[in-house]
Design a protein around this motif. Sequence first.
Motif, mmCIF file in Angstrom:
data_model
loop_
_atom_site.group_PDB
_atom_site.id
_atom_site.type_symbol
_atom_site.label_atom_id
_atom_site.label_comp_id
_atom_site.label_asym_id
_atom_site.label_seq_id
_atom_site.Cartn_x
_atom_site.Cartn_y
_atom_site.Cartn_z
ATOM 1 N N SER A 5 0.496 -0.817 0.461
ATOM 2 C CA SER A 5 0.026 0.136 0.116
ATOM 3 C C SER A 5 0.978 1.156 0.367
ATOM 4 C CB SER A 5 -1.059 0.266 1.145
ATOM 5 O OG SER A 5 -1.662 0.885 0.851
ATOM 6 N N ARG A 63 2.120 4.766 0.346
ATOM 7 C CA ARG A 63 1.158 6.123 1.174
ATOM 8 C C ARG A 63 2.155 7.542 0.557
ATOM 9 N NH1 ARG A 63 -1.210 4.103 5.287
ATOM 10 N NH2 ARG A 63 -2.237 1.773 4.486
ATOM 11 N N LEU A 78 -3.997 7.069 7.414
ATOM 12 C CA LEU A 78 -4.856 7.326 6.491
ATOM 13 C C LEU A 78 -6.088 5.880 6.214
ATOM 14 C CD1 LEU A 78 -2.105 7.600 3.717
ATOM 15 C CD2 LEU A 78 -4.237 9.210 4.685
ATOM 16 N N LYS A 79 -5.960 5.246 7.176
ATOM 17 C CA LYS A 79 -6.880 4.303 7.466
ATOM 18 C C LYS A 79 -7.595 4.385 8.729
ATOM 19 C CE LYS A 79 -5.565 0.591 3.405
ATOM 20 N NZ LYS A 79 -7.777 0.210 3.281
ATOM 21 N N LEU A 139 -14.178 5.367 8.139
ATOM 22 C CA LEU A 139 -13.724 4.427 6.724
ATOM 23 C C LEU A 139 -14.972 4.520 5.790
ATOM 24 C CD1 LEU A 139 -12.532 1.830 9.463
ATOM 25 C CD2 LEU A 139 -10.708 3.505 8.072
ATOM 26 N N ASP A 181 -6.849 -0.740 -1.823
ATOM 27 C CA ASP A 181 -5.142 -1.794 -1.919
ATOM 28 C C ASP A 181 -5.217 -2.265 -1.396
ATOM 29 O OD1 ASP A 181 -5.730 -1.384 0.826
ATOM 30 O OD2 ASP A 181 -3.848 -0.218 2.131
ATOM 31 N N ALA A 239 -10.232 -2.082 9.066
ATOM 32 C CA ALA A 239 -10.571 -0.831 7.598
ATOM 33 C C ALA A 239 -10.181 -2.362 6.734
ATOM 34 C CB ALA A 239 -9.521 -0.517 7.174
ATOM 35 N N GLU A 281 -11.796 0.652 2.063
ATOM 36 C CA GLU A 281 -11.827 2.002 2.988
ATOM 37 C C GLU A 281 -10.731 2.651 3.508
ATOM 38 O OE1 GLU A 281 -15.610 -0.379 5.875
ATOM 39 O OE2 GLU A 281 -13.079 -0.883 6.063
ATOM 40 N N TRP A 282 -11.195 3.858 3.154
ATOM 41 C CA TRP A 282 -10.501 4.595 3.463
ATOM 42 C C TRP A 282 -10.703 5.857 4.963
ATOM 43 C CZ3 TRP A 282 -5.445 4.462 2.381
ATOM 44 C CH2 TRP A 282 -4.714 3.378 0.751
ATOM 45 N N ARG A 283 -9.666 6.164 5.648
ATOM 46 C CA ARG A 283 -10.101 7.637 6.299
ATOM 47 C C ARG A 283 -10.705 8.217 5.688
ATOM 48 N NH1 ARG A 283 -6.673 11.314 10.670
ATOM 49 N NH2 ARG A 283 -6.370 11.750 8.321
ATOM 50 N N HIS A 329 -4.405 8.958 -1.463
ATOM 51 C CA HIS A 329 -3.146 8.307 0.039
ATOM 52 C C HIS A 329 -2.129 8.310 -1.240
ATOM 53 C CE1 HIS A 329 -5.343 5.136 -2.366
ATOM 54 N NE2 HIS A 329 -4.299 4.607 -2.540
ATOM 55 N N ASP A 330 -1.873 7.748 -2.018
ATOM 56 C CA ASP A 330 -0.587 7.336 -2.863
ATOM 57 C C ASP A 330 -0.064 8.268 -4.072
ATOM 58 O OD1 ASP A 330 -3.206 6.865 -5.341
ATOM 59 O OD2 ASP A 330 -2.401 5.217 -5.042
#
Length: 444
Positions: A180, A182, A237-238, A358, A367, A374, A378-380, A401-402
């Motif tokens: 993943s 970031r 991020l999660k 999330l 990812d 999570a 899911e992402w925050r 995120h990326d």
Amino acid sequence: MKRLAVLVLLLPALVSAAGISTGDTSRRALSKAMEELDDAQRERFASGRGLFDQMWVIAPSTDEAVDGLGPVYNRISCVACHPGNGRGRAPDAESEEMRSMLVRLSIPGVGEHGGPLPHPAYGEQLNEQGVPGVPGEGRIAVKYQDIPLFLHGGTGVTLRKPSLVWREAHYGTPDGVLTSARIGPALVGMGLLEAVPEAEILKWADPDDKNQDGISGRANTVWDAAVQQNALGRFGLKANVATLRQQIAGAFIGDLGITSPLFPHENCSMAETACARTVNGGNPELSAVQLDDITFYHQTLAIPERRQRDTAQVQRGQQLFQQAQCAACHRPMLYTAANAKPDLLSQRIIEPYSDLLLHDMGEPLADGRPDFAANGYEWRTPPLWGIGLAEAVGDQVHYLHDGRARNLLEAIVWHRGEAAASQQAVWAMTVEDREALLAFLRSL
């Protein structure tokens, strides 16, 4: 403004962000101290800022307060991934090295305390660098596939779909590893987010979508290493970290290889024998006082004031933001608890544009790497305050995120899952309305 008035009436003790915000729009906009700090607090803020900007060195060193870098690490300073406390960026080409980006690793399964299961040779994060005598762990490159699109009104957007490719693996073949990528996120307002009452966050969770609005925010439950028990996740991020102090200590051990009272063991796996033999910079290398000071620094960074709030275009954009249901996840307004610490953070009305929950963002942003509760989709919800200053603070910044998105419109177009209806609403807007929406985001 109507919602603000209602909230103030319901909670008359709350005060605005005056005194803890800044109108600075320069390159230092995200690095200012809150005005209400007293002299002793300003001294502590300066100490924390020094640690944040510090280029850490390999032990042993003549300055024992700042040695202990590695044995394996990503960067030599915090500011390298968070320039000016702002956002990092992704490599633009496969040949380009990661400079303010990292790659989290794990293997299928659940680790100790319910978190990701670390890879037995590479741990939870790829550290490209090593101190003399210790090989770095390897290198992962980012490749892109261009996806040209045309939105309503003829606006052209070319998305770049990333994929990660192992180029070097120095401790064995990383078979079955989950990755993943970031980029470094912006860091302002973290103390205020920590001050939001847990009940206020959970009040907006709707995991079964009982109100049938298509939005089903979930809270993450994570392991709090300080108190040795499960807690609500709100950082990362999660939403995979419970407290700001733990988030910072995690970055020190994960990114710099520097131990702390919360994470006292070097980040060497069983396969990294040379890593385990290196000289450390103390036990721990970052003292409790230093960890407290850099935590205080991040708690008391001034949040950016809204700009051009009263212009017609920005007001139109804010209206469109609401109509497109963006605010269902990017909640404009939260409040902080009466017992929040430091005291100047308590009983504040704040506008982070996040619910700290999330949300399933769909396959394009997935990812595939679970992190506590999570799942891989899911992402925050990331806070949006200060996002309009991103380009003023950083030389070149990216979004999501990326870092695949090179501007705010690309970031919106990538939204799917629970945000698909909002994405479609933006897609269908006129060119003028879309520009108004972006003007609103740039005012935050």
